[in-house]
Design an enzyme around this catalytic site. Structure first.
Site, PDB file in Angstrom:
ATOM      1  N   GLY A   9       0.515 -12.612  31.866  1.00  0.00           N
ATOM      2  CA  GLY A   9       0.845 -12.401  33.274  1.00  0.00           C
ATOM      3  C   GLY A   9       0.108 -11.140  33.719  1.00  0.00           C
ATOM      4  O   GLY A   9       0.447 -10.035  33.294  1.00  0.00           O
ATOM      5  N   ALA A  10      -0.941 -11.352  34.523  1.00  0.00           N
ATOM      6  CA  ALA A  10      -1.742 -10.203  34.993  1.00  0.00           C
ATOM      7  C   ALA A  10      -1.365  -9.861  36.427  1.00  0.00           C
ATOM      8  O   ALA A  10      -2.206  -9.454  37.225  1.00  0.00           O
ATOM      9  CB  ALA A  10      -3.236 -10.523  34.879  1.00  0.00           C
ATOM     10  N   GLY A  11      -0.084 -10.053  36.748  1.00  0.00           N
ATOM     11  CA  GLY A  11       0.392  -9.723  38.091  1.00  0.00           C
ATOM     12  C   GLY A  11       0.811  -8.262  38.164  1.00  0.00           C
ATOM     13  O   GLY A  11       0.252  -7.407  37.470  1.00  0.00           O
ATOM     14  N   HIS A  12       1.811  -8.001  38.988  1.00  0.00           N
ATOM     15  CA  HIS A  12       2.206  -6.610  39.213  1.00  0.00           C
ATOM     16  C   HIS A  12       2.696  -5.919  37.941  1.00  0.00           C
ATOM     17  O   HIS A  12       2.214  -4.846  37.590  1.00  0.00           O
ATOM     18  CB  HIS A  12       3.288  -6.562  40.290  1.00  0.00           C
ATOM     19  CG  HIS A  12       2.764  -6.840  41.654  1.00  0.00           C
ATOM     20  ND1 HIS A  12       2.749  -8.103  42.205  1.00  0.00           N
ATOM     21  CD2 HIS A  12       2.213  -6.023  42.575  1.00  0.00           C
ATOM     22  CE1 HIS A  12       2.208  -8.042  43.412  1.00  0.00           C
ATOM     23  NE2 HIS A  12       1.871  -6.798  43.660  1.00  0.00           N
ATOM     24  N   ASP A  33      -3.753 -14.640  32.107  1.00  0.00           N
ATOM     25  CA  ASP A  33      -3.099 -15.226  33.288  1.00  0.00           C
ATOM     26  C   ASP A  33      -3.672 -16.619  33.492  1.00  0.00           C
ATOM     27  O   ASP A  33      -4.764 -16.932  32.998  1.00  0.00           O
ATOM     28  CB  ASP A  33      -3.349 -14.353  34.531  1.00  0.00           C
ATOM     29  CG  ASP A  33      -2.283 -14.570  35.609  1.00  0.00           C
ATOM     30  OD1 ASP A  33      -1.416 -13.677  35.769  1.00  0.00           O
ATOM     31  OD2 ASP A  33      -2.313 -15.631  36.275  1.00  0.00           O
ATOM     32  N   ARG A  88      18.131 -12.914  40.174  1.00  0.00           N
ATOM     33  CA  ARG A  88      17.227 -13.187  39.047  1.00  0.00           C
ATOM     34  C   ARG A  88      17.473 -14.588  38.507  1.00  0.00           C
ATOM     35  O   ARG A  88      16.551 -15.261  38.055  1.00  0.00           O
ATOM     36  CB  ARG A  88      17.444 -12.150  37.941  1.00  0.00           C
ATOM     37  CG  ARG A  88      17.015 -10.739  38.336  1.00  0.00           C
ATOM     38  CD  ARG A  88      17.196  -9.761  37.183  1.00  0.00           C
ATOM     39  NE  ARG A  88      16.858  -8.398  37.567  1.00  0.00           N
ATOM     40  CZ  ARG A  88      17.736  -7.503  38.036  1.00  0.00           C
ATOM     41  NH1 ARG A  88      19.012  -7.835  38.162  1.00  0.00           N
ATOM     42  NH2 ARG A  88      17.344  -6.294  38.356  1.00  0.00           N
ATOM     43  N   VAL A 118       9.783  -9.832  29.470  1.00  0.00           N
ATOM     44  CA  VAL A 118      10.059  -9.118  30.723  1.00  0.00           C
ATOM     45  C   VAL A 118      10.453 -10.110  31.834  1.00  0.00           C
ATOM     46  O   VAL A 118      11.190  -9.780  32.750  1.00  0.00           O
ATOM     47  CB  VAL A 118       8.824  -8.291  31.167  1.00  0.00           C
ATOM     48  CG1 VAL A 118       9.084  -7.563  32.480  1.00  0.00           C
ATOM     49  CG2 VAL A 118       8.427  -7.292  30.086  1.00  0.00           C
ATOM     50  N   ARG A 151      16.711   3.794  35.663  1.00  0.00           N
ATOM     51  CA  ARG A 151      17.192   3.852  37.056  1.00  0.00           C
ATOM     52  C   ARG A 151      18.434   4.746  37.136  1.00  0.00           C
ATOM     53  O   ARG A 151      18.541   5.606  38.014  1.00  0.00           O
ATOM     54  CB  ARG A 151      17.515   2.437  37.554  1.00  0.00           C
ATOM     55  CG  ARG A 151      16.262   1.648  37.843  1.00  0.00           C
ATOM     56  CD  ARG A 151      16.543   0.265  38.396  1.00  0.00           C
ATOM     57  NE  ARG A 151      15.299  -0.340  38.858  1.00  0.00           N
ATOM     58  CZ  ARG A 151      14.996  -1.632  38.758  1.00  0.00           C
ATOM     59  NH1 ARG A 151      15.862  -2.473  38.227  1.00  0.00           N
ATOM     60  NH2 ARG A 151      13.845  -2.079  39.202  1.00  0.00           N
ATOM     61  N   HIS A 175      20.917  -8.347  32.120  1.00  0.00           N
ATOM     62  CA  HIS A 175      20.118  -7.727  33.172  1.00  0.00           C
ATOM     63  C   HIS A 175      20.435  -8.446  34.482  1.00  0.00           C
ATOM     64  O   HIS A 175      19.693  -9.273  34.957  1.00  0.00           O
ATOM     65  CB  HIS A 175      18.638  -7.881  32.811  1.00  0.00           C
ATOM     66  CG  HIS A 175      17.715  -7.138  33.722  1.00  0.00           C
ATOM     67  ND1 HIS A 175      17.931  -5.847  34.126  1.00  0.00           N
ATOM     68  CD2 HIS A 175      16.536  -7.505  34.286  1.00  0.00           C
ATOM     69  CE1 HIS A 175      16.929  -5.462  34.903  1.00  0.00           C
ATOM     70  NE2 HIS A 175      16.079  -6.448  35.018  1.00  0.00           N
TER      71      HIS A 175
HETATM   72  N1  APR Z   1       0.586 -18.364  32.086  1.00  0.00           N
HETATM   73  C1  APR Z   1       0.094 -17.130  32.366  1.00  0.00           C
HETATM   74  N2  APR Z   1       0.394 -16.463  33.483  1.00  0.00           N
HETATM   75  C2  APR Z   1       1.188 -17.067  34.379  1.00  0.00           C
HETATM   76  C3  APR Z   1       1.743 -18.342  34.151  1.00  0.00           C
HETATM   77  C4  APR Z   1       1.407 -19.002  32.939  1.00  0.00           C
HETATM   78  N3  APR Z   1       1.877 -20.219  32.648  1.00  0.00           N
HETATM   79  N4  APR Z   1       2.493 -18.675  35.226  1.00  0.00           N
HETATM   80  C5  APR Z   1       2.444 -17.633  36.087  1.00  0.00           C
HETATM   81  N5  APR Z   1       1.638 -16.666  35.577  1.00  0.00           N
HETATM   82  C6  APR Z   1       1.255 -15.398  36.171  1.00  0.00           C
HETATM   83  C7  APR Z   1       0.966 -15.500  37.664  1.00  0.00           C
HETATM   84  O1  APR Z   1      -0.303 -16.093  37.916  1.00  0.00           O
HETATM   85  C8  APR Z   1       1.029 -14.043  38.098  1.00  0.00           C
HETATM   86  O2  APR Z   1      -0.234 -13.403  38.060  1.00  0.00           O
HETATM   87  O3  APR Z   1       2.293 -14.440  36.095  1.00  0.00           O
HETATM   88  C9  APR Z   1       1.959 -13.415  37.034  1.00  0.00           C
HETATM   89  C10 APR Z   1       3.245 -12.862  37.615  1.00  0.00           C
HETATM   90  O4  APR Z   1       2.888 -11.782  38.418  1.00  0.00           O
HETATM   91  P1  APR Z   1       3.628 -11.431  39.797  1.00  0.00           P
HETATM   92  O5  APR Z   1       3.741 -12.662  40.620  1.00  0.00           O
HETATM   93  O6  APR Z   1       2.941 -10.234  40.371  1.00  0.00           O
HETATM   94  O7  APR Z   1       5.108 -11.040  39.317  1.00  0.00           O
HETATM   95  P2  APR Z   1       5.599  -9.654  38.687  1.00  0.00           P
HETATM   96  O8  APR Z   1       6.104  -8.777  39.748  1.00  0.00           O
HETATM   97  O9  APR Z   1       4.574  -9.144  37.754  1.00  0.00           O
HETATM   98  O10 APR Z   1       6.883 -10.158  37.857  1.00  0.00           O
HETATM   99  C11 APR Z   1       6.722 -10.980  36.728  1.00  0.00           C
HETATM  100  O11 APR Z   1       8.576 -10.013  35.575  1.00  0.00           O
HETATM  101  O12 APR Z   1      10.127  -8.460  36.319  1.00  0.00           O
HETATM  102  C12 APR Z   1       9.876  -9.819  36.082  1.00  0.00           C
HETATM  103  O13 APR Z   1      11.274 -10.970  37.699  1.00  0.00           O
HETATM  104  C13 APR Z   1       9.951 -10.625  37.364  1.00  0.00           C
HETATM  105  O14 APR Z   1       9.896 -12.786  36.339  1.00  0.00           O
HETATM  106  C14 APR Z   1       9.121 -11.826  37.010  1.00  0.00           C
HETATM  107  C15 APR Z   1       8.059 -11.243  36.070  1.00  0.00           C
END
Ligand code: APR
Length: 309
Positions: A9-12, A33, A88, A118, A151, A175
């Protein structure tokens, strides 16, 4: 570097965790990702910051798992975050499928790694990853308590106008809204906060902690918190990579401890090279145990939802 951490997961949360791992010089990092180009682009961008940030971690982005082979740790952040009005738990069916699929891939290429989950709902996702990986329980854990405690520590420091470094706090349980902050075990320079604040102020901070994630979601509107969640997952990774034997509240599989069986829930654990090396059992008052029972029941309920997916 001799250590390798995969962040799925290369998101936030994932990209921020990758940044912190690299800038602390802890390991090489592979960001994975499903979106093409994003993990590669973020990894390259972070590499290009390295001469300025002064680290030699190698960062790689990938859409497949070959590049993750031989990882010491995998931090799983893949999934969807919540939006305002969502709990959640509303994420469960989408994220369960994602966490199952990515865990299977991680386990295939890094059969000896340690998993830090996470993705939310956290405790339920730990069950998914535990089953999908087939790993022993010491190598599967969830990041929640470190974040919730951070927190609580932040709010204690703000309230008393003291350094956050002087604060320690314990938050147990799942959580979610039923998490159990423990004021008796929360201290400023070793002094329990019960001696420093009125019960009303403590109650207000406890309430703000339990709703800390929702407070950020309400402000951001388009997603959930990520700086503090990333920091918390990296603190756990650091304790493992450096075999620190650090006592941190983490979601761990209980098999009788605290009176629960086959349940992932937040408890104090010792984190070292072996992952969860020990579950620390602390004495709880009747009220604290009742609150933990309520939290455990909420996680059990989600396990029931998982079983029907
Ligand atoms: N394989 C790899 N990456 C994936 C997949 C998958 N099958 N499905 C989704 N993703 C990626 C998305 O493309 C996205 O880039 O996971 C990333 C999630 O990033 P964000 O949408 O920015 O979410 P984020 O805020 O990082 O939260 C991710 O962590 O804290 C928890 O509740 C939150 O479940 C959430 C997770």
């Amino acid at each position: 570097m001799d250590k390798k951490v995969t962040v799925v997961g290369a998101g936030h949360v994932g990209a921020t965790a990758a940044q912190r791992l690299a800038e602390k010089g802890l390991s090489d990092v592979v960001l994975v990702d499903i979106i093409e180009g994003v993990p590669q682009g973020k990894a390259l961008d972070l590499m290009e910051a390295a001469p300025i940030e002064k680290h030699d971690s190698q960062l790689t982005g990938a859409n497949a798992y070959e590049a993750t082979a031989g990882s010491d740790i995998a931090i799983i952040t893949a999934g969807i975050p919540r939006k305002p009005g969502m709990s959640r738990d509303d994420l469960i069916s989408t994220n369960a499928g994602i966490v199952k699929q990515v865990t299977e891939q991680i386990a295939k290429y890094s059969p000896d790694c340690i998993l830090i989950i996470v993705s939310n709902p956290l405790d339920a996702m730990c069950h998914v990853a535990y089953e999908a990986s087939g790993f022993p329980k010491n190598r599967v854990m969830g990041m929640a308590g470190v974040l919730d405690s951070a927190r609580f520590r932040t709010f204690i420091a703000m309230e008393l106008n003291v350094s956050v470094e002087n604060t320690h706090a314990f938050v147990l349980g799942g959580h979610g809204d039923t998490m159990v902050p423990l004021p008796r075990y929360s201290t400023v320079a070793g002094i329990p906060i019960t001696e420093l604040m009125t019960p009303e102020r403590i109650e207000a901070l406890v309430d703000r902690t339990a709703n800390g994630g929702a407070e950020i979601v309400g402000l951001l509107k388009t997603g959930s918190a990520y700086y503090a969640p990333a920091s918390a997952s990296v603190e756990m990774a650091e304790a493992i990579l450096k075999d620190k034997k650090k006592i941190l509240p983490c979601a761990a599989l209980l098999e009788g401890e605290y009176g629960y069986k086959d349940l992932f829930i937040g408890v104090p654990v010792k984190l070292g090279a072996g992952g969860v090396e020990e579950i620390i059992q602390i004495d709880l008052t009747a009220d604290e145990k009742t609150a933990l029972d309520k939290s455990a029941a909420a996680v059990e309920e989600l396990k029931g939802v998982l079983a029907k997916l």
